[in-house]
Design an enzyme around this catalytic site. Sequence first.
Site, PDB file in Angstrom:
ATOM      1  N   CYS A   1       0.880  -1.167   0.000  1.00  0.00           N
ATOM      2  CA  CYS A   1       0.000   0.000   0.000  1.00  0.00           C
ATOM      3  C   CYS A   1       0.911   1.208   0.000  1.00  0.00           C
ATOM      4  CB  CYS A   1      -0.925   0.014   1.213  1.00  0.00           C
ATOM      5  SG  CYS A   1      -1.951   1.504   1.287  1.00  0.00           S
TER       6      CYS A   1
ATOM      7  N   SER B   1      -1.411   1.845   4.810  1.00  0.00           N
ATOM      8  CA  SER B   1      -1.270   0.431   5.164  1.00  0.00           C
ATOM      9  C   SER B   1      -2.549  -0.341   4.884  1.00  0.00           C
ATOM     10  CB  SER B   1      -0.894   0.296   6.644  1.00  0.00           C
ATOM     11  OG  SER B   1      -1.874   0.916   7.469  1.00  0.00           O
ATOM     12  N   CYS B   2      -3.220  -0.045   3.764  1.00  0.00           N
ATOM     13  CA  CYS B   2      -4.427  -0.791   3.387  1.00  0.00           C
ATOM     14  C   CYS B   2      -4.069  -2.263   3.238  1.00  0.00           C
ATOM     15  CB  CYS B   2      -5.003  -0.232   2.087  1.00  0.00           C
ATOM     16  SG  CYS B   2      -5.619   1.464   2.249  1.00  0.00           S
TER      17      CYS B   2
END
Length: 207
Positions: free
Chosen positions: A109, A113-114
């Site tokens: 990501c 922080s997907c």
Amino acid sequence: MSEHDHDHTPITNGAEPAAAVRARALEVLLVEKGVLRPDEIRAGIDWLVSRTPADGARLVARAWVDPEFKQRLLADARSAALELGLDPGPSPVVVALENTETVHHMVVCTLCSCYPRALLGPPPAWYKSLPYRSRTVSDPRGVLAEFGLQISADVQLRVLDSTADIRYLVIPCRPPGTDGMGEEQLAALVTRDSMIGVAQPAAPALA
């Protein structure tokens, strides 16, 4: 001098991402404005930290033994997770992609922080770090080498950039020597890092 023999910030840098600092500030603001209560925030955090990579491993193991399920997983990972009674989380779209002998996927990501937390648990610190987020795009083979994974030059390497709307799950290659293993045994070989694409599954124990 090797191709990757140069100075750079290590992937495992533990510095707190700026996104985490912003998230804490936003939490305080939401509580002050009455949008959320502290107990609601705590319940959400408890749900997040209760998640583990075990659910993702179940999906991968089923895909290894059931070709028809694998096709459903590749077509719609959310529906496939629900089929096994698993919670795919709130992300609108979860995409599963299969590693093969000719194509290798790894997930990043680049903005924050997907990550498919419902299926893989909380992301590791290195996944959220700026070195991983930037260098995975500019030098993905070098990053994989730091994780101990060497990808042949004739294998196509695809970097998948997660977003708030799309999360990715890598179906790693099934390890050799596992033909006689059951689904539960196979799931035990599937690691979190292999579902991010920075490692291979564990090898089966020798009899």
